[in-house]
Design a protein around this motif. Structure first.
Motif, PDB file in Angstrom:
ATOM      1  N   ARG A  42       0.829  -1.209   0.000  1.00  0.00           N
ATOM      2  CA  ARG A  42       0.000   0.000   0.000  1.00  0.00           C
ATOM      3  C   ARG A  42       0.861   1.255   0.000  1.00  0.00           C
ATOM      4  O   ARG A  42       0.529   2.243  -0.648  1.00  0.00           O
ATOM      5  CB  ARG A  42      -0.946  -0.012   1.211  1.00  0.00           C
ATOM      6  N   PHE A  43       1.954   1.208   0.725  1.00  0.00           N
ATOM      7  CA  PHE A  43       2.876   2.341   0.742  1.00  0.00           C
ATOM      8  C   PHE A  43       3.498   2.527  -0.639  1.00  0.00           C
ATOM      9  O   PHE A  43       3.590   3.657  -1.149  1.00  0.00           O
ATOM     10  CB  PHE A  43       3.972   2.110   1.787  1.00  0.00           C
ATOM     11  N   ALA A  44       3.915   1.416  -1.260  1.00  0.00           N
ATOM     12  CA  ALA A  44       4.499   1.487  -2.604  1.00  0.00           C
ATOM     13  C   ALA A  44       3.490   2.044  -3.605  1.00  0.00           C
ATOM     14  O   ALA A  44       3.852   2.825  -4.503  1.00  0.00           O
ATOM     15  CB  ALA A  44       4.985   0.112  -3.041  1.00  0.00           C
ATOM     16  N   HIS A  45       2.217   1.675  -3.450  1.00  0.00           N
ATOM     17  CA  HIS A  45       1.176   2.181  -4.360  1.00  0.00           C
ATOM     18  C   HIS A  45       0.998   3.691  -4.192  1.00  0.00           C
ATOM     19  O   HIS A  45       0.755   4.406  -5.181  1.00  0.00           O
ATOM     20  CB  HIS A  45      -0.145   1.460  -4.089  1.00  0.00           C
ATOM     21  N   VAL A  46       1.125   4.182  -2.969  1.00  0.00           N
ATOM     22  CA  VAL A  46       1.023   5.621  -2.737  1.00  0.00           C
ATOM     23  C   VAL A  46       2.168   6.352  -3.427  1.00  0.00           C
ATOM     24  O   VAL A  46       1.977   7.380  -4.075  1.00  0.00           O
ATOM     25  CB  VAL A  46       1.017   5.925  -1.221  1.00  0.00           C
ATOM     26  N   VAL A  47       3.369   5.806  -3.289  1.00  0.00           N
ATOM     27  CA  VAL A  47       4.536   6.418  -3.940  1.00  0.00           C
ATOM     28  C   VAL A  47       4.337   6.464  -5.450  1.00  0.00           C
ATOM     29  O   VAL A  47       4.564   7.493  -6.101  1.00  0.00           O
ATOM     30  CB  VAL A  47       5.821   5.649  -3.581  1.00  0.00           C
ATOM     31  N   GLN A  48       3.880   5.366  -6.036  1.00  0.00           N
ATOM     32  CA  GLN A  48       3.650   5.322  -7.487  1.00  0.00           C
ATOM     33  C   GLN A  48       2.561   6.311  -7.901  1.00  0.00           C
ATOM     34  O   GLN A  48       2.670   6.970  -8.946  1.00  0.00           O
ATOM     35  CB  GLN A  48       3.270   3.900  -7.909  1.00  0.00           C
ATOM     36  N   ALA A  49       1.528   6.413  -7.082  1.00  0.00           N
ATOM     37  CA  ALA A  49       0.441   7.337  -7.406  1.00  0.00           C
ATOM     38  C   ALA A  49       0.928   8.779  -7.408  1.00  0.00           C
ATOM     39  O   ALA A  49       0.570   9.575  -8.288  1.00  0.00           O
ATOM     40  CB  ALA A  49      -0.710   7.169  -6.404  1.00  0.00           C
ATOM     41  N   ILE A  50       1.760   9.138  -6.438  1.00  0.00           N
ATOM     42  CA  ILE A  50       2.295  10.506  -6.377  1.00  0.00           C
ATOM     43  C   ILE A  50       3.236  10.757  -7.557  1.00  0.00           C
ATOM     44  O   ILE A  50       3.226  11.839  -8.161  1.00  0.00           O
ATOM     45  CB  ILE A  50       3.013  10.742  -5.038  1.00  0.00           C
TER      46      ILE A  50
END
Length: 334
Positions: A42-50
């Protein structure tokens, strides 16, 4: 007080103070470790989204979360992620216009139920803004209304009453730093990029200051021709105050250098210098730099070769500047 001086005995009050302080640090350290252990995709997905957000990352929060949010924005902005802080109360009274559809919003609320934060979510959703929650409750109203959720929960606060936000704010701050570091690396952010965001700081001066910015130019450069008398050479050195003089040919190409150190060495040898010319006493093939070199390169060259002055030459080897360690000190490069 000297470290060897005897220390006064610890009183019961002092002992309690130290115990509580150490407990607070232990609790906060465990809170950060807990955040680390819970990091997942979930943290990695946030980074990718940003990373894929064409606009800025807008951070919002009230109370202590707002204070932490402002620091997170400062870290993000200085490490390559365009960011700004918008207070949610001000947003619903006009500052919402600061947020564009291409932006992403990081909404911070430890409880996930802050009225000011929840009030701004519907208009953000209508705008199509990407919404990221940082909260301790994954089933909170905030978490339910956002596209991504970052878990910042802690087992307990460092406050003895378990009331004042202490460990929880440390956890938020640490999670924000982790986000900034991950984004920094993903963007290929370099020390040179950091320096451009901090031109007034020590790192900025070291990485952005070039030799041409600090060197002496024009008539301030000590120089004489190859056939200059020794008296003319010494007079030029004294007049320019650089501790050296360049010796150049008719095309102004550097042929050698004469320094205060060279003068002392000649005198120690007992040689009569009054009849000598510059070509006879100069040190040939001196160390030089180009004007586009970094000033820190000049520092490194001086330290490596145990010299205090450097001549600056252009691509044709013509003298275009000179500097010494005092020039670099004034520029705060060293």
């Amino acid at each position: 007080m000297s470290s060897d001086a005897p220390r006064a005995p610890i009183s019961p009050d002092d002992s309690r103070i130290l115990t509580l302080a150490r407990q607070a640090l232990d609790i906060e350290a465990q809170a950060v470790l807990g955040i680390r252990d819970r990091l997942d995709e979930r943290f990695a997905h946030v980074v990718q989204a940003i990373l894929h957000t064409p606009g800025r990352l807008v951070v919002m929060g009230v109370g202590k979360s707002g204070h932490i949010g402002r620091k997170i924005v400062a870290t993000l902005a200085s490490t390559g992620t365009p960011s700004l802080f918008v207070h949610p109360t001000e947003a619903i009274h006009g500052d919402l216009g600061m947020i564009q559809a291409q932006d992403a919003v990081l909404a911070m609320s430890y409880s996930g139920e802050s009225d000011e934060i929840l009030a701004i979510l519907p208009p953000l959703q209508r705008m199509g803004v990407l919404r990221i929650a940082m909260t301790s409750r994954l089933q909170s109203s905030l978490a339910q209304c956002c596209d991504h959720v970052l878990d910042c929960s802690v087992a307990q606060e460092a406050c003895p009453l378990n009331l004042a936000p202490t460990a929880s704010t440390v956890a938020q701050l640490a999670l924000g730093d982790a986000l900034a570091v991950a984004l920094l690396d993903a963007r290929g952010f370099r020390a040179e990029d950091f320096a451009r965001s901090h031109p007034g700081g020590t790192l900025g001066r070291k990485l952005l200051t070039h030799v041409r910015d600090v060197m002496r130019t024009g008539t301030a450069i000590p120089r004489v021709g190859m056939d200059a008398t020794f008296a003319e050479l010494v007079q030029e050195m004294s007049a320019k105050g650089l501790g050296c003089s360049a010796i150049v040919n008719a095309q102004d190409r550097v042929q050698g250098i004469f320094t205060d150190g060279d003068l002392r060495r000649w005198i120690e040898q007992g040689i009569d210098l009054r009849t000598r010319i510059a070509q006879e006493v100069m040190h040939p093939k001196p160390w030089t730099l180009g004007p586009d070199a970094l000033a820190v390169d000049a520092v490194a060259l001086m330290e490596e070769r145990a010299i205090t002055s450097v001549l600056v030459v252009d691509d044709q080897g013509c003298l275009c500047g000179a500097l010494n360690s005092n020039d670099l000190l004034r520029a705060k490069v060293i």
